[in-house]
Design an enzyme around this catalytic site. Sequence first.
Site, PDB file in Angstrom:
ATOM      1  N   ASP A  69       0.975  -1.072   0.135  1.00  0.00           N
ATOM      2  CA  ASP A  69      -0.247  -0.155  -0.044  1.00  0.00           C
ATOM      3  C   ASP A  69       1.196   1.013  -0.157  1.00  0.00           C
ATOM      4  OD1 ASP A  69      -1.737   1.929   0.484  1.00  0.00           O
ATOM      5  OD2 ASP A  69      -2.365   1.400   2.281  1.00  0.00           O
TER       6      ASP A  69
ATOM      7  N   CYS B  87      -4.227   4.585  -4.383  1.00  0.00           N
ATOM      8  CA  CYS B  87      -4.534   5.775  -4.272  1.00  0.00           C
ATOM      9  C   CYS B  87      -4.421   6.708  -5.615  1.00  0.00           C
ATOM     10  CB  CYS B  87      -4.915   6.893  -2.801  1.00  0.00           C
ATOM     11  SG  CYS B  87      -2.285   7.159  -2.522  1.00  0.00           S
TER      12      CYS B  87
END
Length: 78
Positions: free
Chosen positions: A10, A37
């Site tokens: 992540d 993201c």
Amino acid sequence: NVDGNIVIVDPPRVGLDNHTIDILNKIDIERLIYVSCDPMTLVRDLSKLDNYQIKDITLVDMFPQTHHVETVCVLKRK
């Protein structure tokens, strides 16, 4: 039930660094779960993860009042 090893990454908006990508390409894991993201860095990094193929992609709208989405990409070792 998933057999084998799984690694979850992540990274921040800038994506994975080249050293981490090299390690992920070298280690013997069955599945890699990439949470992103930023779609642009996800695409860039996926193009460098030579030993994996995309199994599934899911978009998660965690912040509906914005244009940002999280992308969860499940990769399987080739």
